[in-house]
Scaffold this active site. Structure first.
Site, PDB file in Angstrom:
ATOM      1  N   ASP A 167       0.819  -1.213   0.000  1.00 33.94           N
ATOM      2  CA  ASP A 167       0.000   0.000   0.000  1.00 33.94           C
ATOM      3  C   ASP A 167       0.853   1.264   0.000  1.00 33.94           C
ATOM      4  O   ASP A 167       0.436   2.295  -0.521  1.00 33.94           O
ATOM      5  CB  ASP A 167      -0.958   0.019   1.199  1.00 33.94           C
ATOM      6  CG  ASP A 167      -2.186  -0.841   0.914  1.00 33.94           C
ATOM      7  OD1 ASP A 167      -2.567  -0.941  -0.265  1.00 33.94           O
ATOM      8  OD2 ASP A 167      -2.739  -1.418   1.859  1.00 33.94           O
ATOM      9  N   LYS A 220     -26.983  -5.969  -0.299  1.00 34.04           N
ATOM     10  CA  LYS A 220     -27.331  -6.126   1.115  1.00 34.04           C
ATOM     11  C   LYS A 220     -26.514  -5.190   2.009  1.00 34.04           C
ATOM     12  O   LYS A 220     -25.289  -5.090   1.873  1.00 34.04           O
ATOM     13  CB  LYS A 220     -27.095  -7.585   1.554  1.00 34.04           C
ATOM     14  CG  LYS A 220     -27.845  -8.622   0.718  1.00 34.04           C
ATOM     15  CD  LYS A 220     -29.340  -8.394   0.655  1.00 34.04           C
ATOM     16  CE  LYS A 220     -30.084  -8.861   1.895  1.00 34.04           C
ATOM     17  NZ  LYS A 220     -31.553  -8.584   1.769  1.00 34.04           N
ATOM     18  N   PRO A 278     -24.236  -6.595   6.458  1.00 34.12           N
ATOM     19  CA  PRO A 278     -22.847  -6.716   6.930  1.00 34.12           C
ATOM     20  C   PRO A 278     -22.244  -5.363   7.317  1.00 34.12           C
ATOM     21  O   PRO A 278     -21.484  -5.273   8.285  1.00 34.12           O
ATOM     22  CB  PRO A 278     -22.119  -7.322   5.724  1.00 34.12           C
ATOM     23  CG  PRO A 278     -23.177  -7.986   4.912  1.00 34.12           C
ATOM     24  CD  PRO A 278     -24.429  -7.181   5.122  1.00 34.12           C
ATOM     25  N   GLN A 304     -23.927  -2.757   8.474  1.00 36.73           N
ATOM     26  CA  GLN A 304     -24.524  -2.380   9.768  1.00 36.73           C
ATOM     27  C   GLN A 304     -23.781  -3.068  10.910  1.00 36.73           C
ATOM     28  O   GLN A 304     -23.467  -2.458  11.932  1.00 36.73           O
ATOM     29  CB  GLN A 304     -25.994  -2.785   9.817  1.00 36.73           C
ATOM     30  CG  GLN A 304     -26.877  -2.062   8.811  1.00 36.73           C
ATOM     31  CD  GLN A 304     -28.312  -2.564   8.860  1.00 36.73           C
ATOM     32  OE1 GLN A 304     -28.826  -2.890   9.928  1.00 36.73           O
ATOM     33  NE2 GLN A 304     -28.964  -2.654   7.717  1.00 36.73           N
ATOM     34  N   ASP A 353     -17.082  -1.090  -8.060  1.00 38.67           N
ATOM     35  CA  ASP A 353     -15.910  -1.650  -8.731  1.00 38.67           C
ATOM     36  C   ASP A 353     -15.592  -0.810  -9.968  1.00 38.67           C
ATOM     37  O   ASP A 353     -16.497  -0.308 -10.631  1.00 38.67           O
ATOM     38  CB  ASP A 353     -16.209  -3.083  -9.210  1.00 38.67           C
ATOM     39  CG  ASP A 353     -16.208  -4.075  -8.050  1.00 38.67           C
ATOM     40  OD1 ASP A 353     -15.811  -3.683  -6.939  1.00 38.67           O
ATOM     41  OD2 ASP A 353     -16.619  -5.241  -8.261  1.00 38.67           O
ATOM     42  N   GLY A 378      12.847 -12.411  -7.096  1.00 38.68           N
ATOM     43  CA  GLY A 378      12.450 -13.621  -6.382  1.00 38.68           C
ATOM     44  C   GLY A 378      13.568 -14.124  -5.482  1.00 38.68           C
ATOM     45  O   GLY A 378      14.672 -13.577  -5.475  1.00 38.68           O
ATOM     46  N   CYS A 416      16.163  -7.640 -10.941  1.00 40.05           N
ATOM     47  CA  CYS A 416      16.829  -8.177  -9.747  1.00 40.05           C
ATOM     48  C   CYS A 416      17.208  -9.654  -9.940  1.00 40.05           C
ATOM     49  O   CYS A 416      18.204  -9.946 -10.587  1.00 40.05           O
ATOM     50  CB  CYS A 416      15.974  -7.950  -8.512  1.00 40.05           C
ATOM     51  SG  CYS A 416      16.976  -7.979  -7.023  1.00 40.05           S
ATOM     52  N   GLY A 467      15.894 -11.504 -11.883  1.00 39.32           N
ATOM     53  CA  GLY A 467      15.859 -11.593 -13.339  1.00 39.32           C
ATOM     54  C   GLY A 467      17.217 -11.281 -13.957  1.00 39.32           C
ATOM     55  O   GLY A 467      17.618 -11.902 -14.940  1.00 39.32           O
ATOM     56  N   ARG A 471      20.460  -9.626  -1.673  1.00 41.02           N
ATOM     57  CA  ARG A 471      21.633  -9.936  -0.878  1.00 41.02           C
ATOM     58  C   ARG A 471      22.820 -10.288  -1.767  1.00 41.02           C
ATOM     59  O   ARG A 471      23.964 -10.111  -1.401  1.00 41.02           O
ATOM     60  CB  ARG A 471      21.317 -11.130   0.041  1.00 41.02           C
ATOM     61  CG  ARG A 471      21.823 -10.995   1.430  1.00 41.02           C
ATOM     62  CD  ARG A 471      21.385 -12.154   2.300  1.00 41.02           C
ATOM     63  NE  ARG A 471      20.108 -11.936   2.967  1.00 41.02           N
ATOM     64  CZ  ARG A 471      19.922 -11.086   3.978  1.00 41.02           C
ATOM     65  NH1 ARG A 471      20.913 -10.366   4.429  1.00 41.02           N
ATOM     66  NH2 ARG A 471      18.750 -10.961   4.537  1.00 41.02           N
ATOM     67  N   HIS A 483      15.285  -2.515  -8.615  1.00 43.11           N
ATOM     68  CA  HIS A 483      13.863  -2.690  -8.952  1.00 43.11           C
ATOM     69  C   HIS A 483      13.301  -1.385  -9.506  1.00 43.11           C
ATOM     70  O   HIS A 483      12.768  -0.567  -8.740  1.00 43.11           O
ATOM     71  CB  HIS A 483      13.072  -3.078  -7.703  1.00 43.11           C
ATOM     72  CG  HIS A 483      13.362  -4.451  -7.203  1.00 43.11           C
ATOM     73  ND1 HIS A 483      12.687  -5.564  -7.649  1.00 43.11           N
ATOM     74  CD2 HIS A 483      14.261  -4.900  -6.289  1.00 43.11           C
ATOM     75  CE1 HIS A 483      13.150  -6.637  -7.032  1.00 43.11           C
ATOM     76  NE2 HIS A 483      14.109  -6.266  -6.203  1.00 43.11           N
ATOM     77  N   GLU A 532      10.632  -0.890 -10.998  1.00 48.44           N
ATOM     78  CA  GLU A 532       9.163  -0.822 -10.865  1.00 48.44           C
ATOM     79  C   GLU A 532       8.711   0.034  -9.683  1.00 48.44           C
ATOM     80  O   GLU A 532       7.615   0.591  -9.707  1.00 48.44           O
ATOM     81  CB  GLU A 532       8.566  -2.236 -10.757  1.00 48.44           C
ATOM     82  CG  GLU A 532       8.910  -3.050  -9.509  1.00 48.44           C
ATOM     83  CD  GLU A 532      10.176  -3.890  -9.634  1.00 48.44           C
ATOM     84  OE1 GLU A 532      11.050  -3.544 -10.460  1.00 48.44           O
ATOM     85  OE2 GLU A 532      10.301  -4.876  -8.875  1.00 48.44           O
TER      86      GLU A 532
HETATM   87  N1  GLN Z   1      17.396 -13.615  -4.387  1.00 48.85           N
HETATM   88  C1  GLN Z   1      18.195 -12.595  -4.962  1.00 48.85           C
HETATM   89  C2  GLN Z   1      19.063 -11.901  -3.923  1.00 48.85           C
HETATM   90  O1  GLN Z   1      18.813 -11.956  -2.761  1.00 48.85           O
HETATM   91  C3  GLN Z   1      17.348 -11.579  -5.720  1.00 48.85           C
HETATM   92  C4  GLN Z   1      16.427 -10.799  -4.860  1.00 48.85           C
HETATM   93  C5  GLN Z   1      15.322 -10.111  -5.610  1.00 48.85           C
HETATM   94  O2  GLN Z   1      14.996 -10.475  -6.737  1.00 48.85           O
HETATM   95  N2  GLN Z   1      14.697  -9.123  -5.000  1.00 48.85           N
HETATM   96  O3  GLN Z   1      20.041 -11.258  -4.267  1.00 48.85           O
END
Ligand code: GLN
Length: 539
Positions: free
Chosen positions: A71, A187, A190, A192, A240, A359, A386, A388, A470, A515, A517
Site C-alpha cells: 500500500d 445487502k 454486513p 450495519q 468496482d 524472487g 533483480c 531476473g 543480498r 527494482h 518498478e
Molecule cells: N534472491 C536474490 C538476492 O537476494 C534476488 C532478490 C530479488 O529479486 N529481489 O540477491
C-alpha cells in the site's frame, strides 16, 4: 495543525482500503493541502521483508530502504511523492520500541502496560510522521478488518487521539455491500454489523465508503444512514472500477473531498484532478494491445491466481503502455511449468515482451533460466528485474561462456562458477543469522554507459534506483562475461557493483539489479519499462 483521518475496513479484507486511502490523499493534495499517508500493519513482523509474497503480497521498498507493505506503493503512485519509513507502522515495531524503552529505564520505574503505553507509542509515531511531512492532512490506514483481535490496539490509539484532539480527528469506514447472486439485491446488513463492531471500540464513523460490485442506490444510502447513524451525504458510493486510477475521480463525483473539509470546519475548495482525468482519457482512447508475459512463481494460492505479489511490476507495465497509447495485456506464466514441459516455452513467442521479476530461493529458477534462454535466442524483448538479472547472467555464463553448472551461491554453494555471489559484509550477516532488514536496501547510485540501451532509455549519465537483494554479480567473472558480448551498462560507482546488463545484438535484452518498478508513476512511467514496451510494440 495536522488533521488526522483514520480509515478502517469492515466486513472483509481485500476491498481496496489502500487504494481508497491513496485516492483520498490524492484528492486532498489536489485541493492544495500537504497530505501524507501512513500504513499500519497489525502483524508481529517488524517489517514485510520477512514474509513470503504469497502470504502478504509484494514487499515494497522505499527510497530510505524500508521493506514495507504494498500500500505504501499505492500512496507513492497516487501522491507522486516518495514515502519514508516513518509512514509504516507494524505491531512488531511498536512493541520493539516500547520494550527497548523499558529496558533503558525510560518509563521511570512505572509498570508498562498494554493500554495506554502501546496506543501511546502508536500515536507518537503518527504525530511524528505528521510533523516530518509537515502535513495538513495525514491519512492513517488501519490494516485488517474491524472486529478482529489483531488491530484492536490501533483502533484504541485512534479513539485516544480523538479524545486528545476532538476537532482534528475523523473516522472513515470502508465497507463492502455484497449482491448475492441468489438474491440479486445489494445487502446492507454486513455494513450495519461492521459499524456496530466499530462502535464497541468507542468509534463512530464520520464517513462510510460503500464498496460493492455496483453503485449504491438511494434506498440503500438511506438505509445505511438510518441504521449506521450517519448522514446520507456521508455515505459514499464506491463501485468496482476497471482502472484504480478512476477512483479519486469517482469519489469526487460524490463530493468526498469537500465533505471531509466541512467535517473539519474548513472552507470547501474546488477539486483539481485535471492531470488524472487526462490520463484516463488517454487510457480509454488507446486501442492497440501490447502483450507482456511475466514469468514468475508467487501467484498460486489454491485454485486462485494472486497477482498482488508483483503489483508494482504490473503498474509499471501499465504506466509505460499507456504513455505509448497501448492497452497493456499481462499474462502470468509459471516458471515451474517450463521445467516440467520445456515444449511450453514456445508460447513465449506469442508475447511482445517477457519480464522475469525478482524472487528468492531455488523454486522455479531453472524454468526462468530456460525462459531467458528462449528470449535471448529468439530475440524476444526481455526485461529482467533483480533476480531476473542474476538468472540472465547465469544463463549467459552457462550457455554462451561454457561455464557448466554456473549458479548463484544463494542456491548452490558448491558451484564451480559462482557468477552470482555475496559480498563479505553480507556473508557476515548470514553467518550471524541477522536476516531481517539487512539486504542491500533502498536507493543507490548507478552510472550509465553511453551508447547503451540503458543510456538511451534514461537519457542521462547517472540515476538512483531502489534495491532489495543480498547477492551480486561476482566481479571475478565480469571480464569473461564481457568478452562474450554481455555489456555492463550500469555500475554502482561506490562499490563497483553491476547494476545493469544488456546484450547489444538483441532488440532488447536488458536486466537491472535494482527494482525500477518501485519508481514508476502513472504520469511518469519508468524509463526502462518505457523503452522495453516501446521496443515490444515494434517487435
Ligand atoms: N534472491 C536474490 C538476492 O537476494 C534476488 C532478490 C530479488 O529479486 N529481489 O540477491
Amino acid at each position: 495543525m495536522a488533521k488526522y483521518i483514520f480509515v478502517a475496513g469492515g466486513v472483509m479484507s481485500g476491498i481496496g482500503k489502500g487504494v481508497a486511502v491513496a485516492s483520498i490523499a490524492k484528492i486532498l493534495k489536489g485541493k492544495g493541502f500537504r497530505t501524507t499517508a501512513v500504513k499500519i500493519d497489525p502483524y508481529i513482523n517488524v517489517d514485510a521483508g520477512t514474509m513470503n509474497p504469497v502470504e502478504h503480497g509484494e514487499v515494497f521498498v522505499t527510497e530510505d530502504g524500508d521493506e514495507c507493505d504494498q500500500d505504501i506503493g499505492n500512496y507513492e503512485r497516487f501522491l507522486n511523492e516518495n514515502i519514508t519509513r516513518e509512514n509504516y507502522i507494524t505491531t512488531g515495531r511498536v512493541y520493539q520500541a516500547v520494550i527497548n524503552r523499558e529496558r533503558n529505564l525510560e518509563y521511570g520505574g512505572k509498570c508498562v502496560e498494554v493500554v495506554p503505553d502501546i496506543p501511546n507509542e502508536v500515536i507518537s509515531r503518527i504525530k511524528k510522521s505528521a510533523s516530518i511531512n509537515k502535513a495538513d492532512f495525514i491519512l492513517i490506514e488501519i490494516g485488517g478488518t474491524v472486529g478482529e483481535y489483531q488491530n484492536m490496539l490501533f483502533l484504541e490509539a485512534a479513539r485516544m487521539l480523538k479524545l486528545q484532539k476532538p476537532k482534528d480527528v475523523l473516522f472513515i469506514l470502508l465497507s463492502y455491500l455484497p449482491v448475492p447472486s441468489s438474491i440479486g439485491e445489494m445487502k446492507t446488513k454486513p455494513t450495519q454489523t461492521a459499524v456496530r463492531t466499530l462502535n464497541e471500540t468507542g468509534i463512530q464513523p464520520d464517513i462510510i465508503l460503500a464498496r460493492g460490485p455496483v453503485a449504491l442506490d438511494e434506498p440503500r444510502k438511506r438505509k445505511i444512514s438510518i441504521f449506521c447513524n450517519i448522514r446520507k451525504e456521508d455515505v459514499i458510493s464506491a463501485p468496482d472500477v476497471k482502472n484504480i486510477y478512476e477512483i479519486p475521480i469517482n469519489f469526487e463525483k460524490e463530493n468526498l473531498g469537500n465533505r471531509i473539509l466541512k467535517k473539519f470546519n474548513l472552507r470547501t475548495r474546488k477539486d483539481d484532478l485535471k492531470d488524472w482525468k487526462g490520463l484516463m482519457n488517454a487510457v480509454n482512447s488507446s486501442e492497440k494491445p501490447v502483450k507482456i508475459g511475466i514469468v514468475g512463481k508467487y501467484f498460486d494460492s489454491g485454485s486462485f491466481t494472486l497477482t498482488d505479489s508483483y503489483i508494482s511490476v504490473i503498474e509499471a507495465v501499465k504506466h509505460a503502455a499507456w504513455s505509448l497509447k497501448r492497452v497493456p495485456q499481462i499474462s502470468w506464466l509459471s516458471a515451474e511449468d517450463y521445467e516440467k514441459n520445456p515444449l511450453l516455452l514456445r508460447e513465449l513467442k506469442e508475447y511482445d515482451g517477457i519480464i522475469v521479476p525478482g524472487g528468492f530461493g531455488s523454486r522455479g529458477i531453472e524454468g526462468k533460466i530456460k525462459a531467458i534462454e528462449y528470449c535471448r535466442k529468439n530475440k524476444i524483448p526481455f526485461l529482467g528485474l533483480c533476480y531476473g538479472l542474476q538468472l540472465a547472467v547465469i544463463e549467459f555464463a552457462r550457455n554462451v561462456c561454457g561455464m557448466k553448472g554456473a549458479a548463484s551461491t544463494e542456491n548452490d554453494s558448491k558451484t564451480p562458477y559462482p557468477v552470482i555471489d555475496v559480498m563479505p559484509d553480507q556473508e557476515a550477516l548470514i553467518k550471524e543469522k541477522k536476516m531481517g532488514g539487512t539486504m542491500r536496501l533502498g536507493a543507490y547510485r548507478c552510472k550509465l554507459k553511453p551508447g547503451t540501451a540503458a543510456f538511451r532509455a534514461y537519457k542521462t549519465k547517472e540515476v538512483s534506483e531502489r534495491h532489495r537483494h543480498r547477492y551480486e554479480v561476482n566481479n571475478a567473472f565480469r571480464e569473461a562475461l564481457e568478452k562474450k558480448g554481455l555489456v555492463v551498462s550500469g555500475i554502482n560507482p561506490e562499490r563497483n557493483l553491476v547494476e545493469i546488463i544488456e546484450i547489444p545484438s538483441h532488440p532488447f535484452f536488458v536486466a537491472s539489479q535494482f527494482h525500477p518498478e518501485f519508481k514508476s508513476r502513472p504520469l511518469f512511467p519508468h524509463p526502462l519499462f518505457r523503452e522495453f514496451i516501446l521496443v515490444a510494440t515494434k517487435n
